[in-house]
Motif scaffolding. Sequence first.
Motif, PDB file in Angstrom:
ATOM      1  N   SER A 243     -17.594 -51.151  23.081  1.00 52.67           N
ATOM      2  CA  SER A 243     -16.680 -52.245  22.764  1.00 52.67           C
ATOM      3  C   SER A 243     -16.640 -52.462  21.262  1.00 52.67           C
ATOM      4  CB  SER A 243     -17.134 -53.529  23.471  1.00 52.67           C
ATOM      5  OG  SER A 243     -16.216 -54.561  23.255  1.00 52.67           O
ATOM      6  N   GLY A 244     -15.440 -52.310  20.688  1.00 52.62           N
ATOM      7  CA  GLY A 244     -15.330 -52.456  19.243  1.00 52.62           C
ATOM      8  C   GLY A 244     -13.927 -52.812  18.802  1.00 52.62           C
ATOM      9  N   ASP A 245     -13.735 -52.752  17.510  1.00 48.21           N
ATOM     10  CA  ASP A 245     -12.502 -53.209  16.862  1.00 48.21           C
ATOM     11  C   ASP A 245     -11.559 -52.034  16.624  1.00 48.21           C
ATOM     12  OD1 ASP A 245     -10.554 -54.341  15.273  1.00 48.21           O
ATOM     13  OD2 ASP A 245     -11.943 -55.260  13.851  1.00 48.21           O
ATOM     14  N   ASN A 246     -10.341 -52.182  17.118  1.00 49.78           N
ATOM     15  CA  ASN A 246      -9.267 -51.230  16.823  1.00 49.78           C
ATOM     16  C   ASN A 246      -7.989 -52.028  16.516  1.00 49.78           C
ATOM     17  OD1 ASN A 246      -7.234 -48.910  18.715  1.00 49.78           O
ATOM     18  ND2 ASN A 246      -7.799 -48.776  16.569  1.00 49.78           N
ATOM     19  N   SER A 247      -8.160 -53.053  15.667  1.00 55.42           N
ATOM     20  CA  SER A 247      -7.071 -53.993  15.422  1.00 55.42           C
ATOM     21  C   SER A 247      -6.101 -53.546  14.344  1.00 55.42           C
ATOM     22  CB  SER A 247      -7.644 -55.364  15.030  1.00 55.42           C
ATOM     23  OG  SER A 247      -8.434 -55.254  13.849  1.00 55.42           O
ATOM     24  N   ARG A 248      -6.437 -52.468  13.640  1.00 53.60           N
ATOM     25  CA  ARG A 248      -5.531 -52.015  12.579  1.00 53.60           C
ATOM     26  C   ARG A 248      -5.534 -50.496  12.520  1.00 53.60           C
ATOM     27  NH1 ARG A 248     -10.251 -53.910  10.267  1.00 53.60           N
ATOM     28  NH2 ARG A 248     -11.268 -52.596   8.696  1.00 53.60           N
TER      29      ARG A 248
ATOM     30  N   HIS B 264     -23.915 -36.024  20.729  1.00 55.90           N
ATOM     31  CA  HIS B 264     -25.350 -36.122  21.014  1.00 55.90           C
ATOM     32  C   HIS B 264     -25.659 -35.981  22.504  1.00 55.90           C
ATOM     33  CE1 HIS B 264     -25.293 -37.585  16.886  1.00 55.90           C
ATOM     34  NE2 HIS B 264     -26.589 -37.350  16.845  1.00 55.90           N
ATOM     35  N   GLY B 265     -24.734 -35.369  23.233  1.00 59.72           N
ATOM     36  CA  GLY B 265     -25.051 -34.931  24.582  1.00 59.72           C
ATOM     37  C   GLY B 265     -24.645 -35.832  25.721  1.00 59.72           C
ATOM     38  N   VAL B 266     -23.961 -36.951  25.455  1.00 56.96           N
ATOM     39  CA  VAL B 266     -23.512 -37.811  26.548  1.00 56.96           C
ATOM     40  C   VAL B 266     -22.173 -37.282  27.065  1.00 56.96           C
ATOM     41  CG1 VAL B 266     -22.874 -40.151  27.239  1.00 56.96           C
ATOM     42  CG2 VAL B 266     -24.685 -39.803  25.535  1.00 56.96           C
ATOM     43  N   PRO B 267     -22.037 -37.031  28.357  1.00 59.00           N
ATOM     44  CA  PRO B 267     -20.774 -36.507  28.890  1.00 59.00           C
ATOM     45  C   PRO B 267     -19.617 -37.482  28.668  1.00 59.00           C
ATOM     46  CG  PRO B 267     -22.558 -36.266  30.482  1.00 59.00           C
ATOM     47  CD  PRO B 267     -23.081 -37.145  29.396  1.00 59.00           C
ATOM     48  N   ALA B 268     -18.462 -36.965  28.305  1.00 55.24           N
ATOM     49  CA  ALA B 268     -17.297 -37.805  28.028  1.00 55.24           C
ATOM     50  C   ALA B 268     -16.915 -38.645  29.238  1.00 55.24           C
ATOM     51  CB  ALA B 268     -16.121 -36.929  27.591  1.00 55.24           C
ATOM     52  N   LYS B 269     -17.102 -38.114  30.452  1.00 53.13           N
ATOM     53  CA  LYS B 269     -16.680 -38.849  31.652  1.00 53.13           C
ATOM     54  C   LYS B 269     -17.566 -40.057  31.945  1.00 53.13           C
ATOM     55  CE  LYS B 269     -19.226 -35.851  34.859  1.00 53.13           C
ATOM     56  NZ  LYS B 269     -19.089 -34.922  36.010  1.00 53.13           N
ATOM     57  N   LYS B 270     -18.694 -40.166  31.244  1.00 58.48           N
ATOM     58  CA  LYS B 270     -19.581 -41.317  31.425  1.00 58.48           C
ATOM     59  C   LYS B 270     -19.348 -42.391  30.365  1.00 58.48           C
ATOM     60  CE  LYS B 270     -21.513 -39.084  34.771  1.00 58.48           C
ATOM     61  NZ  LYS B 270     -22.879 -38.598  34.674  1.00 58.48           N
ATOM     62  N   ILE B 271     -18.333 -42.197  29.522  1.00 61.82           N
ATOM     63  CA  ILE B 271     -18.060 -43.098  28.403  1.00 61.82           C
ATOM     64  C   ILE B 271     -16.729 -43.809  28.629  1.00 61.82           C
ATOM     65  CG2 ILE B 271     -17.675 -43.249  25.917  1.00 61.82           C
ATOM     66  CD1 ILE B 271     -19.358 -40.691  25.634  1.00 61.82           C
ATOM     67  N   VAL B 272     -16.730 -45.131  28.441  1.00 62.00           N
ATOM     68  CA  VAL B 272     -15.531 -45.956  28.606  1.00 62.00           C
ATOM     69  C   VAL B 272     -15.313 -46.747  27.324  1.00 62.00           C
ATOM     70  CG1 VAL B 272     -14.416 -47.706  30.032  1.00 62.00           C
ATOM     71  CG2 VAL B 272     -16.096 -46.147  31.060  1.00 62.00           C
ATOM     72  N   LEU B 273     -14.054 -46.859  26.899  1.00 57.87           N
ATOM     73  CA  LEU B 273     -13.749 -47.502  25.623  1.00 57.87           C
ATOM     74  C   LEU B 273     -13.037 -48.837  25.825  1.00 57.87           C
ATOM     75  CD1 LEU B 273     -12.465 -44.450  23.513  1.00 57.87           C
ATOM     76  CD2 LEU B 273     -14.815 -45.169  24.026  1.00 57.87           C
ATOM     77  N   ASP B 274     -13.507 -49.842  25.108  1.00 63.23           N
ATOM     78  CA  ASP B 274     -12.821 -51.130  25.033  1.00 63.23           C
ATOM     79  C   ASP B 274     -12.382 -51.320  23.585  1.00 63.23           C
ATOM     80  OD1 ASP B 274     -11.904 -53.702  25.039  1.00 63.23           O
ATOM     81  OD2 ASP B 274     -13.845 -54.643  25.415  1.00 63.23           O
ATOM     82  N   TYR B 275     -11.078 -51.249  23.361  1.00 67.21           N
ATOM     83  CA  TYR B 275     -10.536 -51.301  22.009  1.00 67.21           C
ATOM     84  C   TYR B 275     -10.335 -52.731  21.500  1.00 67.21           C
ATOM     85  CZ  TYR B 275      -9.433 -46.348  22.683  1.00 67.21           C
ATOM     86  OH  TYR B 275      -9.507 -44.998  22.918  1.00 67.21           O
ATOM     87  N   ALA B 276     -10.612 -53.724  22.306  1.00 62.30           N
ATOM     88  CA  ALA B 276     -10.351 -55.115  21.908  1.00 62.30           C
ATOM     89  C   ALA B 276     -11.621 -55.962  21.904  1.00 62.30           C
ATOM     90  CB  ALA B 276      -9.304 -55.740  22.829  1.00 62.30           C
ATOM     91  N   GLY B 277     -12.746 -55.352  21.557  1.00 62.85           N
ATOM     92  CA  GLY B 277     -13.987 -56.108  21.419  1.00 62.85           C
ATOM     93  C   GLY B 277     -14.112 -56.633  20.005  1.00 62.85           C
ATOM     94  N   PHE B 278     -13.340 -57.666  19.687  1.00 67.17           N
ATOM     95  CA  PHE B 278     -13.252 -58.134  18.304  1.00 67.17           C
ATOM     96  C   PHE B 278     -14.430 -58.996  17.892  1.00 67.17           C
ATOM     97  CE2 PHE B 278      -8.655 -57.675  19.518  1.00 67.17           C
ATOM     98  CZ  PHE B 278      -8.487 -56.473  18.851  1.00 67.17           C
TER      99      PHE B 278
END
Length: 238
Positions: free
Chosen positions: A100-105, A121-135
């Motif tokens: 969860s992080g900032d993608n506001s600009r 660093h070895g974490v499979p992409a399918k185990k990763i989820v992105l939250d673009y609005a964790g301001f």
Amino acid sequence: MITLLPWRWSQAALRRAFQCLAVLSVLPLAPMTWVWLTSASHRVVAEPGTPWMESVPAMPAALVLGAGIFGDQPSPMLRTRLALATRLYQEGKVRALLLSGDNSRAGYDEPTVMRDFLIAHGVPAKKIVLDYAGFDTWDSCVRARRIFGASRLIVVTQEFHLPRAVALCRTAGLDAFGVGDDSTPDWPMETAGYAAREVFASAKGVLDGVLLHSQPRFLGPHEAGLDRALASARRARR
């Protein structure tokens, strides 16, 4: 006009003035006290040479909070958070990672930089989820619950931020446990500055989470990314 000097005040007035000053002096510490008490039994610091991992309960996912990037690289403190998240995944404490992080600009995309670091660093992409609005921390906690459907998770951050992060996630309705990195040995001045900032940030957190029940800047429909990541983890175990 007569000026009332302190020594001309009545004893009752002096007593009331002292009581007001005492309340005003303690008031700024009340939010810090709240976050510490709310999170006290739900967090651990990942201190080298200690069995801290044994204190961490197994949870479905980890919520990794953003902490700044430089171009396409995570900041030093963010790297330590990502390293902790990687270790939690490798040790089987979590089955998916919510970043969860900032993608506001334009040109500033914390979640994508965090994902690329983890994949490298070895974490499979399918185990990763992105939250673009964790301001901010409150937004990240509320969105983890209401947008991504999390109910139990591990919050990963720095030690100075850990009590507030855990307290706000639990206030948002999550069964949250926190793991924090002690940044003091590597960045003593920066850590002291951020720790001082927590006094004001905790006050904002109490305002958002306890008094106003503030809405995140962005909500929206349910996102199934975390569901898919956890489902893939279950299939892999069969």
